[in-house]
Motif scaffolding. Structure first.
Motif, PDB file in Angstrom:
ATOM      1  N   SER A 188       6.768 -22.004  24.270  1.00  0.00           N
ATOM      2  CA  SER A 188       6.083 -20.735  24.113  1.00  0.00           C
ATOM      3  C   SER A 188       5.819 -20.490  22.632  1.00  0.00           C
ATOM      4  N   LYS A 189       4.908 -19.583  22.365  1.00  0.00           N
ATOM      5  CA  LYS A 189       4.564 -19.266  20.981  1.00  0.00           C
ATOM      6  C   LYS A 189       5.778 -18.722  20.227  1.00  0.00           C
ATOM      7  N   ALA A 190       6.550 -17.887  20.877  1.00  0.00           N
ATOM      8  CA  ALA A 190       7.742 -17.320  20.243  1.00  0.00           C
ATOM      9  C   ALA A 190       8.745 -18.417  19.907  1.00  0.00           C
ATOM     10  N   ARG A 191       8.902 -19.380  20.807  1.00  0.00           N
ATOM     11  CA  ARG A 191       9.849 -20.480  20.555  1.00  0.00           C
ATOM     12  C   ARG A 191       9.379 -21.329  19.378  1.00  0.00           C
ATOM     13  N   LYS A 192       8.069 -21.601  19.293  1.00  0.00           N
ATOM     14  CA  LYS A 192       7.537 -22.386  18.182  1.00  0.00           C
ATOM     15  C   LYS A 192       7.776 -21.670  16.859  1.00  0.00           C
ATOM     16  N   GLU A 193       7.542 -20.351  16.835  1.00  0.00           N
ATOM     17  CA  GLU A 193       7.751 -19.585  15.607  1.00  0.00           C
ATOM     18  C   GLU A 193       9.224 -19.578  15.217  1.00  0.00           C
ATOM     19  N   LYS A 194      10.107 -19.467  16.189  1.00  0.00           N
ATOM     20  CA  LYS A 194      11.545 -19.480  15.899  1.00  0.00           C
ATOM     21  C   LYS A 194      11.967 -20.835  15.336  1.00  0.00           C
ATOM     22  N   ASP A 195      11.479 -21.921  15.940  1.00  0.00           N
ATOM     23  CA  ASP A 195      11.805 -23.256  15.446  1.00  0.00           C
ATOM     24  C   ASP A 195      11.290 -23.462  14.027  1.00  0.00           C
ATOM     25  N   GLU A 205      13.561 -21.532  11.617  1.00  0.00           N
ATOM     26  CA  GLU A 205      14.837 -22.221  11.417  1.00  0.00           C
ATOM     27  C   GLU A 205      14.673 -23.433  10.512  1.00  0.00           C
ATOM     28  N   LEU A 206      13.597 -24.174  10.691  1.00  0.00           N
ATOM     29  CA  LEU A 206      13.335 -25.337   9.846  1.00  0.00           C
ATOM     30  C   LEU A 206      13.098 -24.919   8.400  1.00  0.00           C
ATOM     31  N   SER A 207      12.335 -23.854   8.215  1.00  0.00           N
ATOM     32  CA  SER A 207      12.070 -23.355   6.871  1.00  0.00           C
ATOM     33  C   SER A 207      13.353 -22.903   6.187  1.00  0.00           C
ATOM     34  N   LYS A 208      14.204 -22.208   6.927  1.00  0.00           N
ATOM     35  CA  LYS A 208      15.469 -21.740   6.363  1.00  0.00           C
ATOM     36  C   LYS A 208      16.361 -22.920   5.993  1.00  0.00           C
ATOM     37  N   ALA A 209      16.415 -23.932   6.840  1.00  0.00           N
ATOM     38  CA  ALA A 209      17.239 -25.108   6.562  1.00  0.00           C
ATOM     39  C   ALA A 209      16.750 -25.835   5.307  1.00  0.00           C
ATOM     40  N   ARG A 210      15.434 -25.942   5.157  1.00  0.00           N
ATOM     41  CA  ARG A 210      14.885 -26.579   3.945  1.00  0.00           C
ATOM     42  C   ARG A 210      15.219 -25.769   2.699  1.00  0.00           C
TER      43      ARG A 210
END
Length: 60
Positions: free
Chosen positions: A34-41, A44-49
């Motif tokens: 879903s769009k919400a799941r893609k945005e959440k992923d 999370e990736l941006s925060k980890a970087r």
């Protein structure tokens, strides 16, 4: 039956479109996010970087 003639090509193509749409919907359920799941992923990736970059040693 009705009094008007039926275009058999239109009926055949309509059935093919409906079958293709049904298959696409099944694949979207199986493999899609879903769009919400893609945005959440992505968040999370941006925060980890960002956290990883903060722990990087600088060479001056």
């Amino acid at each position: 039956m009705s009094d008007t003639p039926v275009n058999l090509n239109r009926v055949r193509k309509g059935r093919a479109r409906a079958a293709k749409k049904a298959r696409a919907d099944e694949n979207a359920i199986k493999h899609g996010r879903s769009k919400a799941r893609k945005e959440k992923d992505d968040a999370e990736l941006s925060k980890a970087r960002h956290v990883l970059d903060q722990h990087r040693l600088r060479e001056d």
